[in-house]
Structure formats: structure tokens, C-alpha cells
Design a protein around this motif. Structure first.
Motif, short mmCIF file in Angstrom:
data_model
loop_
_atom_site.label_atom_id
_atom_site.label_comp_id
_atom_site.label_asym_id
_atom_site.label_seq_id
_atom_site.Cartn_x
_atom_site.Cartn_y
_atom_site.Cartn_z
N VAL A 47 -21.01 -151.75 -36.85
CA VAL A 47 -20.79 -150.21 -37.09
C VAL A 47 -20.88 -150.01 -38.52
CG1 VAL A 47 -19.42 -148.22 -37.30
CG2 VAL A 47 -19.45 -149.63 -35.36
N SER A 48 -20.51 -150.89 -39.52
CA SER A 48 -20.73 -150.76 -41.03
C SER A 48 -22.26 -150.74 -41.37
CB SER A 48 -19.81 -151.85 -41.60
OG SER A 48 -20.05 -151.67 -42.99
N ARG A 49 -22.71 -151.84 -40.74
CA ARG A 49 -24.37 -152.02 -40.99
C ARG A 49 -24.98 -150.78 -40.79
NH1 ARG A 49 -23.46 -157.47 -39.14
NH2 ARG A 49 -24.38 -156.88 -37.20
N GLN A 50 -24.82 -150.06 -39.54
CA GLN A 50 -25.31 -149.01 -39.10
C GLN A 50 -25.13 -148.00 -39.87
OE1 GLN A 50 -23.62 -148.82 -35.03
NE2 GLN A 50 -25.46 -149.30 -34.06
N LEU A 51 -24.00 -147.79 -40.53
CA LEU A 51 -23.57 -146.77 -41.46
C LEU A 51 -24.57 -146.99 -43.02
CD1 LEU A 51 -22.15 -144.19 -42.84
CD2 LEU A 51 -20.47 -145.83 -43.33
N ARG A 52 -24.69 -148.35 -43.14
CA ARG A 52 -25.23 -148.42 -44.33
C ARG A 52 -26.86 -148.17 -44.20
NH1 ARG A 52 -22.14 -153.13 -44.56
NH2 ARG A 52 -23.59 -154.41 -43.94
N GLU A 53 -27.25 -148.63 -43.38
CA GLU A 53 -28.70 -148.06 -42.88
C GLU A 53 -29.05 -146.80 -42.87
OE1 GLU A 53 -32.81 -148.47 -42.01
OE2 GLU A 53 -31.26 -150.02 -42.62
N LEU A 54 -28.32 -146.01 -42.30
CA LEU A 54 -28.38 -144.50 -42.25
C LEU A 54 -28.03 -143.96 -43.50
CD1 LEU A 54 -28.84 -142.08 -40.56
CD2 LEU A 54 -26.35 -141.76 -40.15
N GLU A 55 -27.30 -144.29 -44.32
CA GLU A 55 -27.13 -143.76 -45.87
C GLU A 55 -28.73 -144.36 -46.49
OE1 GLU A 55 -22.34 -143.75 -46.80
OE2 GLU A 55 -23.40 -145.72 -47.13
N HIS A 56 -29.04 -145.33 -46.28
CA HIS A 56 -30.59 -145.57 -47.03
C HIS A 56 -31.65 -144.77 -46.32
CE1 HIS A 56 -33.51 -148.41 -48.57
NE2 HIS A 56 -34.28 -148.34 -47.35
N GLN A 57 -31.56 -144.67 -45.21
CA GLN A 57 -32.48 -143.60 -44.66
C GLN A 57 -32.47 -142.16 -45.11
OE1 GLN A 57 -32.99 -143.61 -40.34
NE2 GLN A 57 -33.48 -145.98 -40.16
N ALA A 58 -30.89 -141.90 -45.26
CA ALA A 58 -30.89 -140.66 -45.82
C ALA A 58 -31.03 -140.19 -47.45
CB ALA A 58 -29.63 -140.07 -45.57
N GLY A 59 -30.89 -141.45 -47.91
CA GLY A 59 -30.79 -141.31 -49.53
C GLY A 59 -29.87 -140.99 -50.01
N ALA A 60 -28.61 -140.97 -49.54
CA ALA A 60 -27.33 -140.35 -50.04
C ALA A 60 -26.21 -140.82 -49.46
CB ALA A 60 -27.20 -138.86 -49.70
N GLN A 61 -25.18 -141.09 -50.13
CA GLN A 61 -23.72 -141.60 -49.70
C GLN A 61 -23.19 -140.64 -48.81
OE1 GLN A 61 -20.53 -142.31 -52.34
NE2 GLN A 61 -19.45 -143.33 -51.27
#
Length: 304
Positions: free
Chosen positions: A32-46
Motif C-alpha cells: 500500500v505504501s508503494r502504491q501511495l508513493r507511485e500515485l504521488e509521483h504521478q500526481a507530482g504532489a504530496q
């Protein structure tokens, strides 16, 4: 953005922490943590701030969550619409029903619905105090109230009437109750009310009489309250849908039958969150309940 990652993000926010989100999704916390980091990368925001005790949404995270919930609802609605073209309704609906009404009448209807639509899964909660459907993760709530929440969609189903009841053996051992003030010398059973005294208002032919009673027993579970009345613990204020069967069975009799007490909620509503495109499963359940409640004898004359 990846739709699966958006779903993971919504699950994280709803769960409140990564471990619980992982449990609900059937994966590990690290996944789940990896999925969150990937989404933040795609969104370009924390999207989330991680503190020692909880996760907090950032402003971009709050915006993505709001849009994400709507996107996922639209996808679910589209899938349900496609399924319905093949005459097979599918989906998952989370339902909240009040305890007494749910036990006595709604539970059998939900089982009928489940049998009629095997492609729809139900998660049923028996609760009287669900106010925020989003926070409680509820799709459809049945609620008895006089003031439905203004920020939700409330469909009025029927009027809810209240009555005073007692067991014949209790009435046989007390002074006759002929007018409302006579109630002040009786043991009074009722739903919970914050002040120590219950301000009971009774109506007849445009006349109103108020009496202040000190309850000897209070409960929001009306089947328990009806049992206490049936066993002779006092005079109880119950919704008619609970007392009706007890009267027919000869266990209870109405007290002051010409007077109508003001209860805690005078209408039954089906309440949902604002959504322009509810799922086919949700729509099917709402339609089914409205139709079947109208067939029940106790509600027949009260259904809108």
C-alpha cells in the motif's frame, strides 16, 4: 493517473492508516505504501502527511480524494449499467437500518432482495445513530426522524406513529389512567432522552397536553423496550410498528388511545449521499424497499 492507484488512495483515506488499508485490500502495508508513493509521483504532489499517530490529507490530497470518490462511483455505475443490459445486476451496497424497525421488518426484506439479486452483495449495519454516511461508509440508510440531514438526499417513505402501551396485568394493579396527568403516577418506559425528565406531549382533536415524566427505563432498542412493557414494568412509548403486533397478540393494550404522543421522529426516510449517478445496485435496493414497505399492513396507510 492509474485508476487502481486512485482506488488504493481512497481506501487509505477511508481506512485512516496504511495497515488497515492493506487489510481491507488484502495486501501488505508495504505494498500500500508503494502504491501511495507511485500515485504521488504521478500526481507530482504530496497527497498525505504522515505523523506519528495518523495520516493527514494535504490540499492536493483532499482535491484528489474528492474527485477520486466521484470517479470510482462513476466507474461502478457504468459497470452496473453494462451488467444490467444483460439483466444481471451486480454491485455492493452498504446498508444501515434502525434496530427495532430493522429487526422486525427490514431484515426479512433485505434477505428477499439478496435472494432476488444474487449478483448484489450487501453489508448490513443495525444502528440508530448514523448521521454522516460518508464517514460511516454507508450507501443507503433507513432512518426514523423528523429532520433529515440537509446535506444528504432524503426520500420520504411513510409516517411513523407512536402510542402509549401497557400490559393488562400492569394496568390492573395501578389507578386508572384516564387523562394525561394520570401518567405522572406511573412507571414510564421510553427511548433515551438527555434530560432527566421526559417532556411528553399528547394531542387530541387539536388539543395539546404536556406532562413531565421521569423514566424508570430507557432504551433505543424498541424490541427490548416492548419486552419490558409486556412483562409489566410500566407504560411504554413505542412506535406503532412495534406495538401493533403486540396488541394483536393480546400482550399489550393502548393507553389513552384517543391521545397521540409526540415521538422521537415522525417519518421514515431512505437517505443517501448526493450522487447524480448512483449505482444500479443502489437504485434497485431503494426501489425494492419503497415498494415492499408499502405492502406491509402496518405501513400500508402511511406510505407516501
Amino acid at each position: 493517473m492509474d485508476l487502481n492507484l486512485i482506488q488504493a488512495f481512497v481506501d487509505i483515506v477511508d481506512a485512516g492508516n496504511l495497515a488497515e488499508a492493506g487489510r481491507r485490500r488484502g495486501v501488505t502495508r508495504s505494498q500500500v505504501s508503494r502504491q501511495l508513493r507511485e500515485l504521488e509521483h504521478q500526481a507530482g504532489a504530496q497527497l498525505l502527511r504522515r505523523t506519528t499517530r495518523r495520516l493527514e490529507l494535504t490540499e492536493p490530497g483532499h482535491a484528489l480524494y474528492q474527485h477520486g470518490v466521484r470517479i470510482l462511483q462513476e466507474v461502478a455505475s457504468a459497470q452496473a449499467e453494462i451488467d444490467s443490459l444483460g439483466r444481471t445486476l451486480r454491485g455492493h451496497v452498504r446498508v444501515s437500518v434502525p434496530t427495532g424497525l430493522g429487526d422486525a421488518y427490514i431484515a426479512p426484506l433485505l434477505l428477499q432482495f439478496a435472494q432476488k439479486h444474487p449478483g448484489i452483495t450487501l453489508r448490513v449495519f443495525f444502528a440508530n445513530r448514523v448521521n454522516d454516511l460518508i464517514a460511516a461508509e454507508i450507501d443507503v440508510a433507513l432512518k426514523v426522524t423528523s429532520a433529515p440531514p440537509l446535506d444528504h438526499v432524503a426520500r420520504e417513505i411513510c409516517d411513523i406513529r407512536w402510542q402509549l402501551y401497557a400490559a393488562p396485568q400492569y394496568l390492573a394493579r395501578i389507578a386508572p389512567v384516564q387523562v394525561p396527568p394520570d401518567l405522572e403516577g406511573c412507571s414510564f418506559l421510553c427511548p433515551p432522552f438527555p434530560p432527566r425528565q421526559f417532556p411528553l406531549s399528547l394531542y387530541r382533536d387539536g388539543q395539546r397536553v404536556d406532562v413531565a415524566l421521569t423514566p424508570t427505563l430507557q432504551s433505543e432498542h424498541f424490541l427490548f423496550l416492548a419486552r419490558a412493557v409486556r412483562e409489566g414494568h410500566g407504560i411504554g412509548m413505542l412506535p406503532v410498528y412495534i406495538g401493533w403486533e403486540e396488541v394483536r397478540a393480546g400482550h399489550l393494550v393502548p393507553v389513552l388511545p384517543d391521545w397521540r404522543p409526540e415521538g422521537l421522529g415522525n417519518k421514515l426516510f431512505i437517505i443517501t449521499t448526493p450522487n447524480l449517478h448512483p449505482s444500479m445496485a443502489t437504485r434497485a435496493l431503494i426501489g425494492f424497499l419503497r415498494e415492499e414497505l408499502g405492502k406491509l399492513e402496518v405501513f400500508r396507510d402511511a406510505v407516501k
